[in-house]
Design an enzyme around this catalytic site. Structure first.
Site, PDB file in Angstrom:
ATOM      1  N   CYS A 129     -48.260 -49.560 -28.334  1.00 59.11           N
ATOM      2  CA  CYS A 129     -48.188 -50.419 -27.125  1.00 59.11           C
ATOM      3  C   CYS A 129     -49.575 -50.433 -26.439  1.00 59.11           C
ATOM      4  O   CYS A 129     -50.542 -49.746 -26.431  1.00 59.11           O
ATOM      5  CB  CYS A 129     -47.372 -49.658 -26.031  1.00 59.11           C
ATOM      6  N   ARG A 169     -53.917 -53.015 -32.230  1.00 55.92           N
ATOM      7  CA  ARG A 169     -53.178 -51.631 -32.132  1.00 55.92           C
ATOM      8  C   ARG A 169     -51.708 -51.813 -32.923  1.00 55.92           C
ATOM      9  O   ARG A 169     -51.342 -50.894 -33.341  1.00 55.92           O
ATOM     10  CB  ARG A 169     -52.983 -51.565 -30.773  1.00 55.92           C
ATOM     11  N   TRP A 210     -44.956 -51.465 -29.337  1.00 54.14           N
ATOM     12  CA  TRP A 210     -44.604 -51.221 -30.629  1.00 54.14           C
ATOM     13  C   TRP A 210     -43.271 -50.049 -30.549  1.00 54.14           C
ATOM     14  O   TRP A 210     -43.395 -49.188 -29.892  1.00 54.14           O
ATOM     15  CB  TRP A 210     -45.648 -50.222 -31.000  1.00 54.14           C
ATOM     16  N   ASN A 235     -46.774 -47.112 -22.345  1.00 52.68           N
ATOM     17  CA  ASN A 235     -47.204 -46.688 -23.754  1.00 52.68           C
ATOM     18  C   ASN A 235     -46.719 -45.308 -23.976  1.00 52.68           C
ATOM     19  O   ASN A 235     -47.431 -44.356 -23.312  1.00 52.68           O
ATOM     20  CB  ASN A 235     -48.653 -46.927 -24.113  1.00 52.68           C
ATOM     21  N   GLY A 236     -46.167 -44.666 -24.910  1.00 53.98           N
ATOM     22  CA  GLY A 236     -45.836 -43.351 -25.143  1.00 53.98           C
ATOM     23  C   GLY A 236     -44.299 -43.153 -25.038  1.00 53.98           C
ATOM     24  O   GLY A 236     -43.679 -43.884 -25.395  1.00 53.98           O
ATOM     25  N   GLU A 249     -55.869 -42.125 -50.964  1.00 53.14           N
ATOM     26  CA  GLU A 249     -56.363 -43.217 -49.924  1.00 53.14           C
ATOM     27  C   GLU A 249     -56.191 -44.487 -50.537  1.00 53.14           C
ATOM     28  O   GLU A 249     -55.518 -45.494 -50.065  1.00 53.14           O
ATOM     29  CB  GLU A 249     -57.973 -43.087 -49.756  1.00 53.14           C
ATOM     30  N   LYS A 251     -53.383 -47.123 -48.918  1.00 55.34           N
ATOM     31  CA  LYS A 251     -53.774 -48.507 -48.856  1.00 55.34           C
ATOM     32  C   LYS A 251     -52.792 -49.477 -49.289  1.00 55.34           C
ATOM     33  O   LYS A 251     -52.298 -50.551 -48.619  1.00 55.34           O
ATOM     34  CB  LYS A 251     -55.241 -48.698 -49.442  1.00 55.34           C
ATOM     35  N   GLU A 254     -49.353 -49.248 -47.307  1.00 55.45           N
ATOM     36  CA  GLU A 254     -49.313 -49.962 -46.358  1.00 55.45           C
ATOM     37  C   GLU A 254     -49.481 -51.184 -46.110  1.00 55.45           C
ATOM     38  O   GLU A 254     -48.835 -51.856 -45.455  1.00 55.45           O
ATOM     39  CB  GLU A 254     -50.194 -49.134 -45.285  1.00 55.45           C
ATOM     40  N   HIS A 257     -47.148 -31.144 -64.296  1.00 49.50           N
ATOM     41  CA  HIS A 257     -46.330 -30.307 -63.617  1.00 49.50           C
ATOM     42  C   HIS A 257     -44.969 -30.820 -63.063  1.00 49.50           C
ATOM     43  O   HIS A 257     -44.162 -30.445 -61.928  1.00 49.50           O
ATOM     44  CB  HIS A 257     -46.851 -29.446 -62.715  1.00 49.50           C
ATOM     45  N   LYS A 313     -52.435 -49.644 -35.291  1.00 47.66           N
ATOM     46  CA  LYS A 313     -54.018 -49.319 -35.370  1.00 47.66           C
ATOM     47  C   LYS A 313     -54.130 -48.055 -34.877  1.00 47.66           C
ATOM     48  O   LYS A 313     -54.682 -47.146 -35.244  1.00 47.66           O
ATOM     49  CB  LYS A 313     -54.696 -50.138 -34.924  1.00 47.66           C
TER      50      LYS A 313
HETATM   51  O1  M6R Z   1     -57.674 -43.727 -35.573  1.00 53.49           O
HETATM   52  P1  M6R Z   1     -57.628 -42.882 -36.365  1.00 53.49           P
HETATM   53  O2  M6R Z   1     -58.486 -42.498 -37.501  1.00 53.49           O
HETATM   54  O3  M6R Z   1     -57.253 -41.326 -35.731  1.00 53.49           O
HETATM   55  O4  M6R Z   1     -56.242 -43.190 -37.024  1.00 53.49           O
HETATM   56  C1  M6R Z   1     -55.450 -42.185 -38.242  1.00 53.49           C
HETATM   57  C2  M6R Z   1     -54.439 -42.911 -38.990  1.00 53.49           C
HETATM   58  O5  M6R Z   1     -53.668 -43.383 -38.260  1.00 53.49           O
HETATM   59  C3  M6R Z   1     -55.153 -44.155 -39.729  1.00 53.49           C
HETATM   60  O6  M6R Z   1     -56.350 -43.684 -40.551  1.00 53.49           O
HETATM   61  C4  M6R Z   1     -54.065 -44.802 -40.827  1.00 53.49           C
HETATM   62  O7  M6R Z   1     -53.549 -43.813 -41.808  1.00 53.49           O
HETATM   63  C5  M6R Z   1     -54.627 -46.105 -41.347  1.00 53.49           C
HETATM   64  N1  M6R Z   1     -53.685 -47.198 -40.988  1.00 53.49           N
HETATM   65  C6  M6R Z   1     -54.826 -46.048 -42.853  1.00 53.49           C
HETATM   66  O8  M6R Z   1     -55.453 -47.261 -43.106  1.00 53.49           O
END
Ligand code: M6R
Length: 612
Positions: free
Chosen positions: A2, A27, A74, A98-99, A484, A488, A491, A507, A607
């Site tokens: 948010c 965000r 959000w 927000n929260g 990673e 990627k 997401e 395994h 974000k």
């Molecule tokens: O702002 P931050 O680096 O603390 O955020 C951590 C994760 O939320 C962030 O890296 C998230 O996994 C990304 N969407 C990955 O692309």
């Protein structure tokens, strides 16, 4: 997550609030709203989906008023529909939040017993009714807000506006960030300084437990007992210019292409290329330098992609500096009651510097008396401001929800720190330091080279689109990189992807392999390349389709007939995690583009994750 905006102004504020909300779009959100007060009437417009829907609504049905609050939501409690969008109203009260209000169920029951009716499924609405109840009981708006805030448990940043006062917004913070902006005859409130950049760069950040009374001519901050507290005013470096995509189709691909430059800037901050040595930047007076030689343990805590940067560095710190590393996802670390070494260093990695779980991990380590260090991209963030030593990444604003350039800049800082630790601990001599620094300095050039593979990767990505599942494999630093890659891809494209240490395949996960399962293998020709080749053979023998990301020697020696190849330039081992990030980013990007998903704001993602 948010976003909050508030303006106590001298001109119509609704369009200004929407513009500021646009600066918080990165965000992540799924509905938005704005409320203003005009001639004693609180009124609001809300809309599901993107801000353009709210703008359309305001165009047909404008809001007057020189004071207002706005919100991008959000969804946590209640679906992302208009009725749950903020601002929420009660009698003469409007609230954005927000929260998460963790005790909202008991508060809701209590307020319902008092005759308040609820029109949403949100936790936020209890705040509006609590404030209205206080005012009904005779409290001033400020006192009613203070009393309501004191009853909330959980994490919150909030702004409250009152139908009875056209010169008052009350803000409160316990967790998610809130910035108050100082203007000339106007005051502003925002989730970050970037939102307020078109109005002012004079910012005061609220701390946890603070609440503030904001009027046109200034503001006052209090603690929950009502005592005045002083918070310094800072000059924000946030750009007033709206960051745009330039000639690129998405922020993500623009940010991928920025990497040669930002990796170079970041490395130059930590490495003296003339002297060929690591030179950790000078710390401010309030910061404390790190004595790596005296450490017996490094504890790294982060979330998501930042966690995977930390995971990669475990290999570097242990190998180059003989420094044992514990690496944890913050959401687990924060509750695990980890015994901390008295001679340890706690390092937190975060692009935003506001991630709630990472911040909670930091608070735990603070209570344990640890030296707190942070690698952050947003230098004014809460994590940066709460740490004893700060190592900035110089990635610039990262707007795409999928982290790209922040990740490679985090890796650049971590590689530099690992070399510095190796030098300080006596495991890297001058000759080796010179060599490692020379190798690091090559990273921007290799990144540029690899960007030229985009068209090839784009075509390869078509074969991944519409697959149900994809595996990623790697060994050593290529294992976190495989994680990673999988993160990627899932997401962005919503394809299920998992990563395994290549040696772990036999395994269990090997049971998944069949003709329908693409397997992306990240394997530059290194000292354990042969081991990974054996794992690839196991996959090939079961019909799995391999995409191998390697270098010319690896491509030649793998002997994998039928595998698709992404051939990278040969490069020094220390920079492979940084440079091999680029093909996995481009592979995920082009798969998503081909599938038509929302690349810069994938569904359900935020974000900056400021709730648990
Ligand atoms: O702002 P931050 O680096 O603390 O955020 C951590 C994760 O939320 C962030 O890296 C998230 O996994 C990304 N969407 C990955 O692309």
């Amino acid at each position: 997550m948010c976003g909050i905006v508030g303006i106590v102004g001298t001109r119509p504020v609704a369009p200004l609030i929407v513009d500021a909300l646009k600066r918080l779009e990165y965000r992540g959100y799924d509905s938005a709203g704005v409320a203003t007060l005009s001639e004693g009437n609180l009124d609001r417009r809300r809309a599901e989906g993107k801000l353009v829907n709210l703008e359309n609504r305001l165009e047909f049905d404008p809001l007057a008023g020189n004071i207002g609050i706005g919100h991008t939501r959000w969804a946590t409690h209640g679906a992302p529909v208009e009725v749950n969008a903020h601002p929420h109203f009660s009698t003469k009260v409007a609230v954005v939040h927000n929260g998460i209000v963790e005790n909202f169920r008991e508060l809701r029951t209590e307020l319902q017993a008092d005759g308040f009716t609820f029109s949403s499924q949100t936790d936020t609405e209890v705040i509006a009714h609590l404030v209205a109840k206080g005012m009904k009981d005779g409290l001033s708006p400020e006192k009613a807000a203070q009393s309501a805030i004191s009853r909330l448990t959980g994490a919150f940043a909030l702004a409250i506006m009152f139908g009875t006062d056209s010169n008052l917004i009350v803000a409160g913070r316990n967790g998610p960030p809130l910035a108050i902006g100082h203007g000339a005859g106007e005051m502003y409130l925002g989730s970050d300084a970037v939102a307020l950049a078109p109005f002012t760069n004079r910012i005061t950040y609220l701390e946890d437990g603070d609440w503030a009374v904001i009027r046109r001519d200034g503001m006052q901050i209090f603690d929950l007992d009502g005592n005045t507290v002083e918070r310094a005013q800072q000059t924000s470096v946030g750009s007033a210019l709206m960051v745009d995509k330039g000639n690129h189709r998405h922020f993500m691909i623009k940010e991928i292409y920025e990497q040669p430059e930002v990796i170079g800037h970041t490395l130059a901050h930590y490495v003296d290329f003339n002297e060929q040595k690591v030179a950790l930047h000078e710390m401010s007076e309030t910061e404390q330098p790190i004595d790596f030689a005296s450490l017996d343990r490094l504890n790294i805590t982060a979330c998501g992609t930042a966690y995977l940067a930390g995971y990669t560095s475990k290999y570097w710190f242990e190998r180059l500096a003989r420094l044992p590393v514990d690496i944890d996802v913050a959401s687990e670390f924060r509750y695990r009651e980890v015994p901390m070494s008295k001679s340890g260093l706690s390092l937190f990695i975060s692009q935003s510097g506001e991630t709630a779980d990472t911040l909670a991990g930091l608070k735990y380590c603070e209570a344990e008396g640890q030296h707190l260090a942070a690698i952050v991209n947003v230098r004014e963030s809460t994590i940066a401001r709460s740490s004893h030593s700060v190592f900035p990444t110089l990635a610039g604003p990262e707007i795409g929800v999928a982290s790209t350039k922040a990740f490679t800049c985090q890796l650049s800082v971590l590689a530099s720190l690992a070399v510095a630790a190796g030098v300080q601990r006596g495991h890297i001599d001058r000759e080796r330091e010179t060599k490692l620094v020379a190798e690091l300095s090559e990273a921007p050039r290799y990144a540029n080279e690899v960007l030229k593979l985009e068209e090839e990767i784009r075509q390869l990505a078509h074969s991944l689109a519409n697959k149900q599942h994809i595996l990623y494999l790697g060994r050593d630093t290529n294992y976190p990189l495989a994680m990673e890659g999988a993160l990627k891809l899932k997401e962005l494209s919503y394809i299920h992807a998992e990563a395994y240490a290549a040696g772990e395949l036999k395994h269990g996960p090997i049971a998944l392999i069949d003709e329908e399962m693409p397997v992306v293998v990240i394997a530059p020709h290194d000292r354990i390349f042969e081991k990974t080749v054996s794992n690839m053979q196991e996959v090939a023998a079961r019909g799995g389709k391999i995409i191998l990301i390697t270098d010319p020697r690896g491509a030649e020696e793998a002997g994998m007939d039928g595998a698709e190849l992404i051939v990278m330039p040969s490069m020094p081992e220390i920079i492979t995690p940084i440079i091999y990030s680029l093909p996995i980013q481009m592979l995920a990007y082009h798969t998503a583009v081909h599938m038509g998903t929302d690349v810069d704001q994938p569904r359900n993602l935020a974000k900056s994750v400021t709730v648990e």
